[in-house]
Scaffold this motif. Structure first.
Motif, PDB file in Angstrom:
ATOM      1  N   ALA A   8       0.837  -1.209   0.000  1.00 13.77           N
ATOM      2  CA  ALA A   8       0.000   0.000   0.000  1.00 13.77           C
ATOM      3  C   ALA A   8       0.867   1.254   0.000  1.00 13.77           C
ATOM      4  O   ALA A   8       1.828   1.361   0.758  1.00 13.77           O
ATOM      5  CB  ALA A   8      -0.927   0.002   1.206  1.00 13.77           C
ATOM      6  N   GLN A   9       0.494   2.212  -0.835  1.00 14.44           N
ATOM      7  CA  GLN A   9       1.217   3.474  -0.929  1.00 14.44           C
ATOM      8  C   GLN A   9       0.548   4.592  -0.140  1.00 14.44           C
ATOM      9  O   GLN A   9       1.098   5.689  -0.030  1.00 14.44           O
ATOM     10  CB  GLN A   9       1.337   3.892  -2.409  1.00 14.44           C
ATOM     11  N   SER A  10      -0.607   4.317   0.388  1.00 15.47           N
ATOM     12  CA  SER A  10      -1.314   5.316   1.184  1.00 15.47           C
ATOM     13  C   SER A  10      -2.156   4.610   2.228  1.00 15.47           C
ATOM     14  O   SER A  10      -2.426   3.406   2.124  1.00 15.47           O
ATOM     15  CB  SER A  10      -2.211   6.183   0.292  1.00 15.47           C
ATOM     16  N   ALA A  22      -5.273   8.257  14.451  1.00 16.67           N
ATOM     17  CA  ALA A  22      -4.723   8.946  15.625  1.00 16.67           C
ATOM     18  C   ALA A  22      -5.495   8.580  16.889  1.00 16.67           C
ATOM     19  O   ALA A  22      -4.907   8.355  17.952  1.00 16.67           O
ATOM     20  CB  ALA A  22      -4.753  10.458  15.392  1.00 16.67           C
ATOM     21  N   VAL A  23      -6.816   8.486  16.793  1.00 18.61           N
ATOM     22  CA  VAL A  23      -7.634   8.096  17.945  1.00 18.61           C
ATOM     23  C   VAL A  23      -7.295   6.670  18.374  1.00 18.61           C
ATOM     24  O   VAL A  23      -7.141   6.385  19.571  1.00 18.61           O
ATOM     25  CB  VAL A  23      -9.131   8.231  17.603  1.00 18.61           C
ATOM     26  N   GLY A  74       0.584  -1.009  11.444  1.00 20.99           N
ATOM     27  CA  GLY A  74       0.643  -1.037   9.988  1.00 20.99           C
ATOM     28  C   GLY A  74       0.884   0.305   9.332  1.00 20.99           C
ATOM     29  O   GLY A  74       1.303   0.354   8.172  1.00 20.99           O
ATOM     30  N   TRP A  75       0.634   1.404  10.053  1.00 19.90           N
ATOM     31  CA  TRP A  75       0.838   2.735   9.472  1.00 19.90           C
ATOM     32  C   TRP A  75       1.141   3.704  10.608  1.00 19.90           C
ATOM     33  O   TRP A  75       0.466   3.692  11.629  1.00 19.90           O
ATOM     34  CB  TRP A  75      -0.408   3.182   8.715  1.00 19.90           C
ATOM     35  N   GLU A  76       2.128   4.544  10.412  1.00 21.55           N
ATOM     36  CA  GLU A  76       2.531   5.461  11.475  1.00 21.55           C
ATOM     37  C   GLU A  76       1.568   6.636  11.576  1.00 21.55           C
ATOM     38  O   GLU A  76       1.184   7.233  10.571  1.00 21.55           O
ATOM     39  CB  GLU A  76       3.947   5.981  11.232  1.00 21.55           C
TER      40      GLU A  76
END
Length: 235
Positions: free
Chosen positions: A99-101, A140-141, A200-202
């Protein structure tokens, strides 16, 4: 006279030997003759019936067995062969297929099927706190909840954090309101929860332990990290 007796004995022995050889040849000829009737073999039907009923002998027809390969086995095989990149864990089918996004990563997640209690609590918090916000805001939540689990200042489980008294306004009487699971907002919340659980994503507010809506001013003396959509995040 003795010589005649000896001659007679020799002659008698010779005739006996010839007779024996003739009898043997006749026996061999009898066994090899085409006119000799073949022996017939008789099988007792009772013995056959007993043999067929023997439970140690199993008779069956050859059948073709068809089976569907489980999806997790297919994904594991694809990962082993380098067809996809990603990680998976016990929380169910988290996949990162290059995934790029964040939006692409959300679309790759399977959100069908039951959730374990911890995942249900996390997805429910994302849903009620940020379902109308961007995916970054929802992530973020989710990361705030997980950061609290890791902190000694809060309960050590996701559901413990979510249902801690006076922490989340959507919790009423120690319960989470009903969720309309057929909505797109819920499916996104489940995907975001899986991504957050698996790192999985920062998130842009990694390490944040608190947030509040922008329309309130609690007067917290905390380090402000960022504002994302409708929430301000603190550490």
């Amino acid at each position: 006279m003795r010589k005649i007796f000896r001659a007679t004995s020799v002659l008698s022995l010779a005739l006996t030997a010839v007779a024996a050889l003739s009898f043997t040849d006749a026996s061999f000829a009898l066994e090899a003759s085409d006119e000799t009737p073949e022996s017939e073999i008789f099988v007792d039907p009772a013995l056959v019936a007993d043999d067929e009923s023997n439970p140690a002998i199993v008779f069956g027809e050859r059948q073709e067995v068809l089976a569907e390969i489980p999806q997790d086995v297919v994904e594991s095989d694809r990962l082993a062969n380098g067809e996809i990149d990603g990680d998976s864990d016990d929380n169910g089918s988290f996949i990162n297929d290059g995934a790029q996004s964040l939006r692409q990563l959300v679309r790759q997640q399977s959100v069908d099927g039951p959730l374990d209690p911890e995942m249900q609590c996390l997805a429910g918090t994302v849903y009620f706190e940020s379902k109308g916000e961007t995916l970054q805001g929802q992530l973020a939540v989710a990361r705030v909840v997980l950061a609290r689990v890791e902190s000694s200042r809060f309960p050590d489980s996701i559901c413990g954090v979510v249902f801690q008294r006076s922490q989340f306004s959507f919790v009423r009487g120690g319960k989470m309101p009903p969720i309309r699971t057929g909505q797109r907002h819920w499916r996104n919340a489940v995907a975001i929860a899986k991504i957050a659980m698996n790192d999985g994503w920062e998130s842009p507010v990694e390490g944040a332990l608190f947030f509040h809506a922008r329309y309130v001013s609690p007067g917290w003396r905390l380090k402000r990290l960022a504002t994302i959509d409708n929430h301000i995040f603190y550490r």
